[in-house]
Scaffold this active site. Structure first.
Site, PDB file in Angstrom:
ATOM      1  N   ARG A   1     -31.231 -17.565  29.287  1.00 48.37           N
ATOM      2  CA  ARG A   1     -31.216 -16.093  29.182  1.00 48.37           C
ATOM      3  C   ARG A   1     -30.754 -15.651  27.795  1.00 48.37           C
ATOM      4  NH1 ARG A   1     -28.515 -14.733  35.053  1.00 48.37           N
ATOM      5  NH2 ARG A   1     -30.355 -15.242  36.303  1.00 48.37           N
ATOM      6  N   TYR A   2     -29.726 -16.302  27.285  1.00 48.40           N
ATOM      7  CA  TYR A   2     -29.237 -15.959  25.946  1.00 48.40           C
ATOM      8  C   TYR A   2     -30.241 -16.355  24.871  1.00 48.40           C
ATOM      9  CZ  TYR A   2     -24.605 -14.192  27.059  1.00 48.40           C
ATOM     10  OH  TYR A   2     -23.563 -13.413  27.492  1.00 48.40           O
ATOM     11  N   LEU A   3     -30.916 -17.471  25.053  1.00 49.79           N
ATOM     12  CA  LEU A   3     -31.954 -17.854  24.100  1.00 49.79           C
ATOM     13  C   LEU A   3     -33.046 -16.788  24.047  1.00 49.79           C
ATOM     14  CD1 LEU A   3     -32.311 -21.665  24.879  1.00 49.79           C
ATOM     15  CD2 LEU A   3     -31.399 -20.667  22.774  1.00 49.79           C
TER      16      LEU A   3
END
Length: 110
Positions: free
Chosen positions: A61-63
């Site tokens: 998700r952060y990527l």
């Protein structure tokens, strides 16, 4: 970034993976030990407080969310900062606004 030849391939594979397929996997399930000593991991983990044993879903998700920051992760130019710490700058004003709009906070509950 100090990537091995396989690290970009694994990052891309992780980014493209469906969340359902990541279920209970950890970041360590996706990368070799050498990934966790790269400059990329140092910068990414300290910026976003990741540990190797954290969820691969959250890492993915952060990527997705911060992929545009790859090119400038050395400077963190795209990271938004507040004058004060995040609690004083964001949490307290939001809490005050919510309280002014009738929200009641229950604290000390277990």
């Amino acid at each position: 970034m100090d990537f091995s030849m396989r690290d970009p391939e694994r990052l891309l594979k992780l980014v493209r993976a469906a969340e359902e397929s990541l279920a209970k996997t950890r970041i360590t399930d996706w990368f070799d030990a050498e990934f966790f000593v790269t400059n990329f991991w140092l910068k990414w983990s300290t910026t976003f407080a990741f540990q190797p044993w954290h969820s691969a879903v959250e890492f993915r998700r952060y990527l997705h969310r911060f992929m545009l920051e790859f090119a400038r992760i050395d400077t963190l130019a795209g990271v938004k900062r507040t004058i004060y710490n995040q609690y004083d700058s964001m949490v307290l004003p939001l809490k005050a606004w919510l309280a002014d709009h009738g929200v009641h906070f229950l604290t000390g509950a277990t």
